[in-house]
Scaffold this motif. Structure first.
Motif, PDB file in Angstrom:
ATOM      1  N   LYS A 126      -6.246  -5.670   2.617  1.00 54.10           N
ATOM      2  CA  LYS A 126      -6.451  -5.080   3.937  1.00 54.10           C
ATOM      3  C   LYS A 126      -7.017  -6.059   4.944  1.00 54.10           C
ATOM      4  O   LYS A 126      -6.769  -5.946   6.149  1.00 54.10           O
ATOM      5  CB  LYS A 126      -7.373  -3.866   3.815  1.00 54.10           C
ATOM      6  N   PRO A 167       1.073   1.009   3.444  1.00 51.22           N
ATOM      7  CA  PRO A 167       0.039   0.946   2.405  1.00 51.22           C
ATOM      8  C   PRO A 167       0.693   0.823   1.034  1.00 51.22           C
ATOM      9  O   PRO A 167       1.747   1.414   0.777  1.00 51.22           O
ATOM     10  CB  PRO A 167      -0.696   2.288   2.550  1.00 51.22           C
ATOM     11  N   LEU A 182      -4.509  -7.252   7.359  1.00 49.79           N
ATOM     12  CA  LEU A 182      -3.621  -6.268   7.984  1.00 49.79           C
ATOM     13  C   LEU A 182      -3.422  -6.517   9.479  1.00 49.79           C
ATOM     14  O   LEU A 182      -2.293  -6.451   9.975  1.00 49.79           O
ATOM     15  CB  LEU A 182      -4.160  -4.854   7.767  1.00 49.79           C
ATOM     16  N   ASP A 186      -5.059   0.205  -4.378  1.00 49.15           N
ATOM     17  CA  ASP A 186      -5.939   0.588  -3.276  1.00 49.15           C
ATOM     18  C   ASP A 186      -6.371  -0.640  -2.474  1.00 49.15           C
ATOM     19  O   ASP A 186      -6.639  -1.711  -3.025  1.00 49.15           O
ATOM     20  CB  ASP A 186      -7.183   1.304  -3.808  1.00 49.15           C
ATOM     21  N   GLY A 187      -6.442  -0.447  -1.165  1.00 48.66           N
ATOM     22  CA  GLY A 187      -6.912  -1.509  -0.300  1.00 48.66           C
ATOM     23  C   GLY A 187      -5.908  -2.619  -0.069  1.00 48.66           C
ATOM     24  O   GLY A 187      -6.271  -3.679   0.444  1.00 48.66           O
ATOM     25  N   HIS A 188      -4.661  -2.389  -0.438  1.00 47.95           N
ATOM     26  CA  HIS A 188      -3.627  -3.407  -0.261  1.00 47.95           C
ATOM     27  C   HIS A 188      -2.429  -2.820   0.489  1.00 47.95           C
ATOM     28  O   HIS A 188      -2.223  -1.601   0.520  1.00 47.95           O
ATOM     29  CB  HIS A 188      -3.179  -3.968  -1.615  1.00 47.95           C
ATOM     30  N   TYR A 189      -1.655  -3.725   1.075  1.00 45.02           N
ATOM     31  CA  TYR A 189      -0.491  -3.332   1.863  1.00 45.02           C
ATOM     32  C   TYR A 189       0.729  -4.138   1.434  1.00 45.02           C
ATOM     33  O   TYR A 189       0.603  -5.189   0.793  1.00 45.02           O
ATOM     34  CB  TYR A 189      -0.769  -3.543   3.358  1.00 45.02           C
TER      35      TYR A 189
END
Length: 291
Positions: free
Chosen positions: A25, A63, A28, A68-71
């Motif tokens: 993130k 997303p 981002l 979690d917390g990644h794209y």
């Protein structure tokens, strides 16, 4: 705005350069700047990488449903292209990314001027790898074989637009694949260079572009005419270990055995990172190869 994705061959991220690029993130806001634009891939040379080695269109960023917390930056189909020539980070002591004060971040924006410079160096213009007149591949028109000229706005715009030209992409793909295999047929091991210095091998897509195969060296093989014809018609294929598979439909097995390399395995690219990807080999076995 175009951008840069740093990719390492030993990455722990779920990257598939011709399909997606995974990032945390923290990047981002930077990545969002080149959503709906081109991105070039950079592999650190100090880590055994290739420098700037490919370009692709970032269709959208979503997303990551698996982490979690990644794209994921999703790559638009049919836009990924390995460069004909890898581009180093510096040339004659000068950074290629001249407009960026600190070119260190794994995900970073790129000025249009720096982007065009990298594309111009990466696409190249190698006459000796162009298809011969009469080859199945469309010949490169003389108007696009002119010597490189100084940068002008109009030329920069045309150069970047050429990334979507099938003629240009075929030429660049051919150059990259032939360089990876040292202009040698992967199936037979033969390396013929004609009197004009042109390699007598073709660059074959393992999974064709028409079937959503990317212009990636991992999806390519350098093949001589007969081997290319047999591969495209499913008479030969490759296992994941690059062993040659021969269809029962081949009517002259003895002659084919003499044509193939003695160990019945395809040669590997000079750079192991460019080895045919198992997913493309599997596609060819399942959709083209005749058992």
């Amino acid at each position: 705005m175009p951008g840069v994705f740093v990719h390492r061959r030993d990455t722990h991220y779920a990257d598939e350069p011709y399909g997606q690029y995974q990032f945390p993130k923290v990047y981002l806001s930077r990545a969002s700047q080149f959503e709906g634009d081109w991105a070039v891939y950079y592999e650190p040379v100090k880590a055994g990488g290739r420098g700037f080695y490919a370009v692709a269109w970032v269709e959208r960023i979503v997303p990551d449903p698996t982490r979690d917390g990644h794209y994921l930056a999703l790559i638009k189909p049919d836009t990924y292209l390995d460069f004909a020539h890898n581009v180093p980070r510096t040339i004659d002591g000068e950074l290629v990314e001249r407009d960026l004060a600190n070119a260190q971040a794994a995900v970073r924006p790129l000025s249009q001027r720096d982007f065009v410079r990298i594309i111009d160096l990466g696409l190249g213009d190698d006459e000796n790898t162009l298809p011969r007149i009469g080859d199945p591949a469309t010949p490169f028109p003389p108007s696009l074989r002119d010597n490189p000229r100084p940068f002008r706005f109009e030329q920069e715009r045309v150069r970047t637009e050429s990334l979507t030209s099938r003629i240009v992409r075929d030429r660049v793909f051919r150059t990259a694949v032939l360089a990876a295999y040292d202009k040698r047929c992967a199936m037979t091991g033969l390396k013929f260079i004609n009197g004009g210095g042109r390699a007598e091998v073709a660059a074959a897509h393992i999974r064709p572009v028409a079937a959503n195969g990317p212009d990636s060296v991992n999806n390519g093989l350098a093949l001589s005419g007969t081997a290319h014809w047999m591969f495209d018609r499913g008479l030969i294929s490759l296992d994941d270990d690059l062993s040659v598979l021969v269809s029962r439909h081949v009517n002259d097995i003895d002659s084919l055995k003499r044509l193939l390399r003695s160990d019945r395995k395809a040669i590997e690219p000079l750079d192991p990172a460019l080895r045919p990807h198992p997913s493309f080999l599997a596609w060819h076995r399942e959709n083209v190869f005749k058992l």
